[in-house]
Design an enzyme around this catalytic site. Structure first.
Site, PDB file in Angstrom:
ATOM      1  N   ARG A  57       0.830  -1.215   0.000  1.00 30.60           N
ATOM      2  CA  ARG A  57       0.000   0.000   0.000  1.00 30.60           C
ATOM      3  C   ARG A  57       0.865   1.266   0.000  1.00 30.60           C
ATOM      4  NH1 ARG A  57      -3.665   2.336   4.638  1.00 30.60           N
ATOM      5  NH2 ARG A  57      -5.114   3.637   3.431  1.00 30.60           N
ATOM      6  N   HIS A  61       0.510   4.404  -2.511  1.00 28.85           N
ATOM      7  CA  HIS A  61       0.277   5.775  -2.036  1.00 28.85           C
ATOM      8  C   HIS A  61       1.441   6.699  -2.401  1.00 28.85           C
ATOM      9  CE1 HIS A  61      -3.248   5.245   0.958  1.00 28.85           C
ATOM     10  NE2 HIS A  61      -3.349   4.432  -0.067  1.00 28.85           N
ATOM     11  N   ASP A  62       2.622   6.148  -2.546  1.00 22.94           N
ATOM     12  CA  ASP A  62       3.745   6.969  -3.008  1.00 22.94           C
ATOM     13  C   ASP A  62       3.504   7.370  -4.466  1.00 22.94           C
ATOM     14  OD1 ASP A  62       6.228   8.258  -2.966  1.00 22.94           O
ATOM     15  OD2 ASP A  62       7.262   6.505  -3.769  1.00 22.94           O
ATOM     16  N   VAL A  65       0.669  10.016  -5.555  1.00 24.29           N
ATOM     17  CA  VAL A  65       0.793  11.414  -5.113  1.00 24.29           C
ATOM     18  C   VAL A  65       2.144  11.938  -5.609  1.00 24.29           C
ATOM     19  CG1 VAL A  65       0.847  12.938  -3.113  1.00 24.29           C
ATOM     20  CG2 VAL A  65      -0.617  10.918  -3.089  1.00 24.29           C
ATOM     21  N   ASP A  69       8.143   8.852  -5.905  1.00 25.93           N
ATOM     22  CA  ASP A  69       9.342   9.630  -5.593  1.00 25.93           C
ATOM     23  C   ASP A  69       9.709   9.577  -4.116  1.00 25.93           C
ATOM     24  OD1 ASP A  69       7.331  11.062  -4.481  1.00 25.93           O
ATOM     25  OD2 ASP A  69       7.940  13.005  -5.303  1.00 25.93           O
ATOM     26  N   SER A  71       8.117  10.409  -1.623  1.00 19.79           N
ATOM     27  CA  SER A  71       7.676  11.565  -0.821  1.00 19.79           C
ATOM     28  C   SER A  71       6.764  11.152   0.330  1.00 19.79           C
ATOM     29  CB  SER A  71       6.982  12.600  -1.703  1.00 19.79           C
ATOM     30  OG  SER A  71       5.902  12.002  -2.380  1.00 19.79           O
ATOM     31  N   ASN A  89      -3.303   8.537   4.934  1.00 19.03           N
ATOM     32  CA  ASN A  89      -2.031   7.811   5.112  1.00 19.03           C
ATOM     33  C   ASN A  89      -1.757   7.396   6.557  1.00 19.03           C
ATOM     34  OD1 ASN A  89      -1.188   7.692   2.453  1.00 19.03           O
ATOM     35  ND2 ASN A  89      -0.151   9.682   2.534  1.00 19.03           N
ATOM     36  N   HIS A 186      -5.951  -5.587  -2.792  1.00 18.91           N
ATOM     37  CA  HIS A 186      -6.722  -5.789  -1.556  1.00 18.91           C
ATOM     38  C   HIS A 186      -6.873  -7.263  -1.213  1.00 18.91           C
ATOM     39  CE1 HIS A 186      -8.678  -1.506  -1.421  1.00 18.91           C
ATOM     40  NE2 HIS A 186      -7.351  -1.498  -1.303  1.00 18.91           N
ATOM     41  N   THR A 187      -6.179  -8.113  -1.926  1.00 19.86           N
ATOM     42  CA  THR A 187      -6.054  -9.507  -1.492  1.00 19.86           C
ATOM     43  C   THR A 187      -5.207  -9.581  -0.216  1.00 19.86           C
ATOM     44  OG1 THR A 187      -5.253 -11.696  -2.069  1.00 19.86           O
ATOM     45  CG2 THR A 187      -4.028  -9.877  -3.017  1.00 19.86           C
ATOM     46  N   ASP A 231     -10.002  -9.428   2.510  1.00 17.10           N
ATOM     47  CA  ASP A 231     -10.607 -10.674   2.029  1.00 17.10           C
ATOM     48  C   ASP A 231     -10.365 -11.741   3.091  1.00 17.10           C
ATOM     49  OD1 ASP A 231      -8.049 -11.748   1.707  1.00 17.10           O
ATOM     50  OD2 ASP A 231      -8.213 -12.053  -0.464  1.00 17.10           O
ATOM     51  N   THR A 233      -8.405 -14.241   3.180  1.00 18.72           N
ATOM     52  CA  THR A 233      -7.029 -14.723   3.347  1.00 18.72           C
ATOM     53  C   THR A 233      -6.092 -13.519   3.288  1.00 18.72           C
ATOM     54  OG1 THR A 233      -6.908 -15.065   0.956  1.00 18.72           O
ATOM     55  CG2 THR A 233      -7.508 -16.977   2.281  1.00 18.72           C
ATOM     56  N   ASP A 238      -3.588 -13.997  -3.277  1.00 15.24           N
ATOM     57  CA  ASP A 238      -4.291 -14.961  -4.121  1.00 15.24           C
ATOM     58  C   ASP A 238      -5.495 -14.255  -4.748  1.00 15.24           C
ATOM     59  OD1 ASP A 238      -6.144 -14.665  -2.096  1.00 15.24           O
ATOM     60  OD2 ASP A 238      -5.601 -16.519  -1.086  1.00 15.24           O
TER      61      ASP A 238
HETATM   62  C1  HEM Z   1      -9.018   1.212  -6.182  1.00 10.14           C
HETATM   63  C2  HEM Z   1      -8.903   2.211  -5.340  1.00 10.14           C
HETATM   64  C3  HEM Z   1      -8.462   2.013  -3.920  1.00 10.14           C
HETATM   65  C4  HEM Z   1      -9.098   2.473  -2.808  1.00 10.14           C
HETATM   66  C5  HEM Z   1     -10.372   3.297  -2.772  1.00 10.14           C
HETATM   67  C6  HEM Z   1      -8.343   2.009  -1.683  1.00 10.14           C
HETATM   68  C7  HEM Z   1      -8.657   2.283  -0.368  1.00 10.14           C
HETATM   69  C8  HEM Z   1      -8.123   1.616   0.700  1.00 10.14           C
HETATM   70  C9  HEM Z   1      -8.556   1.767   2.068  1.00 10.14           C
HETATM   71  C10 HEM Z   1      -9.629   2.720   2.541  1.00 10.14           C
HETATM   72  C11 HEM Z   1      -7.845   0.905   2.814  1.00 10.14           C
HETATM   73  C12 HEM Z   1      -7.979   0.679   4.320  1.00 10.14           C
HETATM   74  C13 HEM Z   1      -7.357   1.813   5.069  1.00 10.14           C
HETATM   75  C14 HEM Z   1      -7.792   1.829   6.509  1.00 10.14           C
HETATM   76  O1  HEM Z   1      -8.946   1.584   6.804  1.00 10.14           O
HETATM   77  O2  HEM Z   1      -6.925   2.126   7.351  1.00 10.14           O
HETATM   78  C15 HEM Z   1      -6.934   0.214   1.947  1.00 10.14           C
HETATM   79  C16 HEM Z   1      -6.039  -0.747   2.352  1.00 10.14           C
HETATM   80  C17 HEM Z   1      -5.141  -1.327   1.501  1.00 10.14           C
HETATM   81  N1  HEM Z   1      -4.913  -1.009   0.186  1.00 10.14           N
HETATM   82 FE1  HEM Z   1      -6.096   0.115  -0.973  1.00 10.14          FE
HETATM   83  N2  HEM Z   1      -7.276   1.288  -2.116  1.00 10.14           N
HETATM   84  C18 HEM Z   1      -7.301   1.272  -3.484  1.00 10.14           C
HETATM   85  C19 HEM Z   1      -6.362   0.698  -4.317  1.00 10.14           C
HETATM   86  C20 HEM Z   1      -5.266   0.015  -3.880  1.00 10.14           C
HETATM   87  C21 HEM Z   1      -4.172  -0.414  -4.728  1.00 10.14           C
HETATM   88  C22 HEM Z   1      -4.052  -0.093  -6.216  1.00 10.14           C
HETATM   89  C23 HEM Z   1      -3.314  -1.099  -3.934  1.00 10.14           C
HETATM   90  C24 HEM Z   1      -2.020  -1.769  -4.303  1.00 10.14           C
HETATM   91  C25 HEM Z   1      -1.765  -2.243  -5.482  1.00 10.14           C
HETATM   92  C26 HEM Z   1      -3.877  -1.112  -2.613  1.00 10.14           C
HETATM   93  C27 HEM Z   1      -3.338  -1.766  -1.534  1.00 10.14           C
HETATM   94  C28 HEM Z   1      -3.916  -1.795  -0.285  1.00 10.14           C
HETATM   95  C29 HEM Z   1      -3.480  -2.691   0.772  1.00 10.14           C
HETATM   96  C30 HEM Z   1      -2.411  -3.759   0.641  1.00 10.14           C
HETATM   97  C31 HEM Z   1      -4.244  -2.391   1.901  1.00 10.14           C
HETATM   98  C32 HEM Z   1      -4.142  -3.027   3.280  1.00 10.14           C
HETATM   99  C33 HEM Z   1      -3.158  -2.219   4.102  1.00 10.14           C
HETATM  100  C34 HEM Z   1      -2.862  -2.771   5.477  1.00 10.14           C
HETATM  101  O3  HEM Z   1      -3.343  -3.845   5.852  1.00 10.14           O
HETATM  102  O4  HEM Z   1      -2.104  -2.105   6.183  1.00 10.14           O
HETATM  103  N3  HEM Z   1      -5.028  -0.387  -2.606  1.00 10.14           N
HETATM  104  N4  HEM Z   1      -7.106   0.689   0.672  1.00 10.14           N
END
Ligand code: HEM
Length: 310
Positions: A57, A61-62, A65, A69, A71, A89, A186-187, A231, A233, A238
Site C-alpha cells: 500500500r 500511495h507513493d 501522489v 518519488d 515523498s 495515510n 486488496h487480497t 478478504d 485470506t 491470491d
Molecule cells: C481502487 C482504489 C483504492 C481504494 C479506494 C483504496 C482504499 C483503501 C482503504 C480505505 C484501505 C484501508 C485503510 C484503513 O482503513 O486504514 C486500503 C487498504 C489497503 N490497500 Fe487500498 N485502495 C485502493 C487501491 C489500492 C491499490 C491499487 C493497492 C495496491 C496495489 C492497494 C493496496 C492496499 C493494501 C495492501 C491495503 C491493506 C493495508 C494494510 O493492511 O495495512 N489499494 N485501501
C-alpha cells in the site's frame, strides 16, 4: 531485446518516463541493493506477516501522489505537514522496514539508492513473500523533495464508485482492466471500521447480509480503529479477493462497486476464475504503476535518510 519488450509492455499509458528506468540500474552502482531489500523485507515479514500489506500500500500511495518519488516517507516538520500525516495515510505501515533497508544500503553504497526505488522493491518482495507473482522492478527513480498533505487529495477514498475510480485511475494512464487488477492488491491486508462503517449503518444492499452481520459484530465489539480483513485470506496473495466480490463480500464501497458495474464486473469474474491471469496482469500493472511520473536525474536526488530532505 529485453529493453524493447518492456517498452512495448509499458507503452500503452500516459504520464511516465519509461526510458529513465531500467532493471539493471544498480548492477554496477550498488550490486547488493536488491538483495538487502529482499532480506530485510523477508526478516520483517517473518516477524509480522501483516506488514506485506503495508509495504504494498505504501508503494501505491507513493506513486499516486506526485509520482513514485518516496515523498510519502518524509516526516512533517514545524513548517510543513507532510503526506504521511494526511488521514488517508495515517494507517500506512512498514516505514521502519524501509528505514532498515535504507540504513544497510547506505552503509554499503552511500547516496546511491533512492528511497523511491527501495519502496518499489520492498512492495514487490512483499507480494512475492505473500505468495504472489515475482516481477522485475525497474529502478533509477530519484527522490522528490515535495511532500504536502494537500497533495493526498489524489488518493482514492473508500467510498468511490466504479465511475469515479475509472476516472481517477484513468488520469494516471490506467485502463479499466488495470484498475480492477490493481484493486486486487486488496487480497492483502485490512481496513479499519472507519473506512466502511457507513455501509453497515445504512445497510448497503450490495453487501451480502451474512457478511454485513459478521462485520458489524466485529466493529461493534471494537471502535473505528478495529480492523477487518479485506478478504478472507488477508496474508496470502491470491485471487480470493475477486471471489469475495462475487459473493458480495467486498469490504469497501470501492471494492464491491467493481462487481456492480458492467464495465468492471467482467474483469472481476475473469480474475476470480483464473488466478494465473490475475498474477500475470497484476505484475504488468505494478510495473506500470511504478513508472508514474518518475523523476529523472535533474528532477530529484537520493535522500540519505528517507524521512528527511538532505
Ligand atoms: C481502487 C482504489 C483504492 C481504494 C479506494 C483504496 C482504499 C483503501 C482503504 C480505505 C484501505 C484501508 C485503510 C484503513 O482503513 O486504514 C486500503 C487498504 C489497503 N490497500 Fe487500498 N485502495 C485502493 C487501491 C489500492 C491499490 C491499487 C493497492 C495496491 C496495489 C492497494 C493496496 C492496499 C493494501 C495492501 C491495503 C491493506 C493495508 C494494510 O493492511 O495495512 N489499494 N485501501
Amino acid at each position: 531485446m529485453l529493453l524493447f519488450s518492456f517498452q512495448v509492455l509499458l507503452n500503452n499509458g500516459a504520464s511516465y518516463g519509461v526510458l529513465a528506468l531500467n532493471m539493471d540500474y544498480y548492477a554496477m552502482r550498488c550490486p547488493f541493493a536488491e538483495m538487502i531489500v529482499r532480506m530485510t523485507v523477508n526478516q520483517a515479514l517473518q516477524r509480522d506477516p501483516t506488514l506485506a500489506a503495508g509495504l504494498l500500500r505504501t508503494h501505491f500511495h507513493d506513486c499516486f501522489v506526485q509520482g513514485c518519488d518516496g515523498s510519502v516517507l518524509i516526516d512533517s516538520t514545524k513548517d510543513n505537514t507532510a503526506e504521511k500525516d494526511s488521514p488517508a495515510n495515517l494507517s500506512l505501515r512498514g516505514y521502519e522496514v524501509i528505514d532498515q533497508a535504507k540504513q544497510m544500503i547506505e552503509y554499503r553504497c552511500p547516496g546511491v539508492v533512492s528511497c523511491a526505488d527501495i519502496i518499489a522493491m520492498a512492495a514487490r518482495d512483499a507480494v512475492v513473500w505473500a505468495g504472489g507473482p515475482y516481477y522485475d522492478v525497474l529502478k533509477g527513480r530519484k527522490d522528490g523533495s515535495r511532500s504536502r498533505i494537500e497533495d493526498t487529495i489524489n488518493l482514492p477514498p473508500p467510498t468511490l464508485n466504479s465511475t469515479a475510480l475509472i476516472s481517477m485511475f484513468g488520469q494516471h494512464g490506467f485502463t479499466v482492466q488495470e484498475l480492477v487488477v490493481l484493486a486486487g492488491g486488496h487480497t492483502l491486508g485490512v481496513a479499519r471500521c472507519a473506512s466502511f462503517k457507513d455501509r453497515l449503518k445504512n445497510t448497503d444492499p450490495t453487501m451480502n447480509m451474512y457478511f454485513a452481520n459478521m462485520v458489524s459484530r466485529q466493529c461493534n465489539a471494537g471502535d473505528d480503529n478495529t480492523t477487518v480483513g479485506l478478504d478472507m485470506t488477508m496474508n496470502s496473495f491470491d485471487n480470493s479477493y475477486f471471489r469475495a466480490l462475487q459473493m458480495g463480500y467486498g469490504l469497501l464501497t470501492a471494492d464491491q462497486t467493481l462487481y456492480q458495474d458492467a464495465e468492471t464486473k467482467g474483469f472481476v469474474d475473469r480474475y476470480a476464475m483464473n488466478q494465473a491471469l490475475f498474477f500475470f496482469d497484476f505484475q504488468r500493472a505494478m510495473l506500470k504503476m511504478g513508472n508514474i511520473d518518475v523523476k529523472e536525474a535533474d528532477q530529484g536526488d537520493v535522500r540519505l535518510n528517507c524521512r528527511k530532505l538532505n
